[in-house]
Design a protein around this motif. Structure first.
Motif, PDB file in Angstrom:
ATOM      1  N   LEU A  45       0.822  -1.213   0.000  1.00  0.00           N
ATOM      2  CA  LEU A  45       0.000   0.000   0.000  1.00  0.00           C
ATOM      3  C   LEU A  45       0.856   1.263   0.000  1.00  0.00           C
ATOM      4  O   LEU A  45       0.526   2.244  -0.674  1.00  0.00           O
ATOM      5  N   VAL A  46       1.948   1.242   0.744  1.00  0.00           N
ATOM      6  CA  VAL A  46       2.851   2.398   0.752  1.00  0.00           C
ATOM      7  C   VAL A  46       3.431   2.607  -0.633  1.00  0.00           C
ATOM      8  O   VAL A  46       3.462   3.736  -1.153  1.00  0.00           O
ATOM      9  N   VAL A  47       3.866   1.541  -1.289  1.00  0.00           N
ATOM     10  CA  VAL A  47       4.440   1.630  -2.644  1.00  0.00           C
ATOM     11  C   VAL A  47       3.388   2.120  -3.650  1.00  0.00           C
ATOM     12  O   VAL A  47       3.697   2.873  -4.574  1.00  0.00           O
ATOM     13  N   LEU A  48       2.141   1.709  -3.454  1.00  0.00           N
ATOM     14  CA  LEU A  48       1.066   2.115  -4.365  1.00  0.00           C
ATOM     15  C   LEU A  48       0.577   3.549  -4.128  1.00  0.00           C
ATOM     16  O   LEU A  48      -0.302   4.024  -4.836  1.00  0.00           O
ATOM     17  N   GLY A  49       1.129   4.217  -3.131  1.00  0.00           N
ATOM     18  CA  GLY A  49       0.790   5.629  -2.918  1.00  0.00           C
ATOM     19  C   GLY A  49      -0.268   5.892  -1.871  1.00  0.00           C
ATOM     20  O   GLY A  49      -0.813   6.990  -1.827  1.00  0.00           O
ATOM     21  N   THR A  50      -0.600   4.940  -1.045  1.00  0.00           N
ATOM     22  CA  THR A  50      -1.537   5.180   0.068  1.00  0.00           C
ATOM     23  C   THR A  50      -0.792   4.916   1.374  1.00  0.00           C
ATOM     24  O   THR A  50      -0.948   3.857   2.001  1.00  0.00           O
ATOM     25  N   PRO A  51       0.005   5.904   1.788  1.00  0.00           N
ATOM     26  CA  PRO A  51       0.889   5.678   2.930  1.00  0.00           C
ATOM     27  C   PRO A  51       0.172   5.508   4.273  1.00  0.00           C
ATOM     28  O   PRO A  51       0.626   4.713   5.102  1.00  0.00           O
ATOM     29  N   LEU A  52      -0.913   6.213   4.516  1.00  0.00           N
ATOM     30  CA  LEU A  52      -1.559   6.111   5.815  1.00  0.00           C
ATOM     31  C   LEU A  52      -2.040   4.683   6.111  1.00  0.00           C
ATOM     32  O   LEU A  52      -1.664   4.102   7.132  1.00  0.00           O
ATOM     33  N   PRO A  53      -2.854   4.073   5.232  1.00  0.00           N
ATOM     34  CA  PRO A  53      -3.223   2.682   5.520  1.00  0.00           C
ATOM     35  C   PRO A  53      -2.032   1.728   5.446  1.00  0.00           C
ATOM     36  O   PRO A  53      -1.984   0.723   6.166  1.00  0.00           O
ATOM     37  N   GLY A  54      -1.057   2.051   4.618  1.00  0.00           N
ATOM     38  CA  GLY A  54       0.125   1.205   4.500  1.00  0.00           C
ATOM     39  C   GLY A  54       0.929   1.168   5.787  1.00  0.00           C
ATOM     40  O   GLY A  54       1.313   0.091   6.264  1.00  0.00           O
ATOM     41  N   PHE A  55       1.186   2.345   6.365  1.00  0.00           N
ATOM     42  CA  PHE A  55       1.933   2.380   7.625  1.00  0.00           C
ATOM     43  C   PHE A  55       1.120   1.777   8.767  1.00  0.00           C
ATOM     44  O   PHE A  55       1.677   1.177   9.686  1.00  0.00           O
ATOM     45  N   PHE A  56      -0.211   1.930   8.694  1.00  0.00           N
ATOM     46  CA  PHE A  56      -1.058   1.284   9.687  1.00  0.00           C
ATOM     47  C   PHE A  56      -0.899  -0.240   9.603  1.00  0.00           C
ATOM     48  O   PHE A  56      -0.766  -0.914  10.619  1.00  0.00           O
ATOM     49  N   GLY A  57      -0.883  -0.787   8.391  1.00  0.00           N
ATOM     50  CA  GLY A  57      -0.699  -2.229   8.201  1.00  0.00           C
ATOM     51  C   GLY A  57       0.663  -2.695   8.690  1.00  0.00           C
ATOM     52  O   GLY A  57       0.777  -3.749   9.333  1.00  0.00           O
ATOM     53  N   ILE A  58       1.692  -1.919   8.414  1.00  0.00           N
ATOM     54  CA  ILE A  58       3.035  -2.265   8.883  1.00  0.00           C
ATOM     55  C   ILE A  58       3.073  -2.237  10.407  1.00  0.00           C
ATOM     56  O   ILE A  58       3.619  -3.151  11.048  1.00  0.00           O
TER      57      ILE A  58
END
Length: 166
Positions: A45-58
């Motif tokens: 998700l971070v790579v695809l350009g949606t950092p907020l949900p991506g960092f939440f997932g991490i």
């Protein structure tokens, strides 16, 4: 091993408890996989350009991966007898364990075991009565021959190795 005894000695570590829990409890066994999957999806998700949900997932992946290890470590540290060096005498009838400082003694009769399992790090014994686990780490044995004798004794007295899922 008739009439012969095995003399064991070990210093318990939190990893022994963790090994036993991973062997029998699905949440401990599967949490590293769930954590990895969650963190991987978060990274995508971070790579695809949606950092907020991506960092939440991490972050969720880190929490899922670390909580079981933290739980084992804290439980081990809170138990006043957990880290005491253990000596054990094993024979055809039972395994008698005592801490070096004398704070705990257990006479574990083979008939009270509900089963056993061998992992890469230890033997995990499960009692019927309290549904409790007892890890006997490989470092308790002086030689591979002692491990083999212990395994044979368990097979004779308790039965074949089996999954101990709770």
């Amino acid at each position: 091993m008739a009439d012969e005894q095995l003399e064991l000695r070990w210093e318990p570590r939190p990893g022994d408890w963790g090994d036993a829990l991973r062997a029998v409890t699905p949440i401990y066994r599967w949490s590293p996989w769930f954590a990895t999957a969650m963190a991987t999806f978060g990274a995508v998700l971070v790579v695809l350009g949606t950092p907020l949900p991506g960092f939440f997932g991490i972050g969720c992946g880190l929490v899922i991966g670390l909580l079981p290890m933290l739980d084992v470590y804290l439980s081990f540290r809170r138990n006043p007898v957990a880290a005491a060096t253990v000596t054990a005498t094993v024979d055809e009838s039972s395994m008698r364990m005592m801490t070096i400082d004398g704070t705990a003694y257990t006479d574990l009769r083979w008939s009270t075991l509900g089963g056993w399992l061998e992992t890469n790090r230890s033997f995990v014994l499960r009692t019927d009565q309290a549904n409790s686990l007892l890890p006997v780490p490989n470092r308790a044995f002086g030689a591979q021959e002692e491990r083999r004798r212990f395994r044979e004794l368990l097979e004779r007295q308790v039965g074949p190795e089996k999954q101990l899922v709770r």
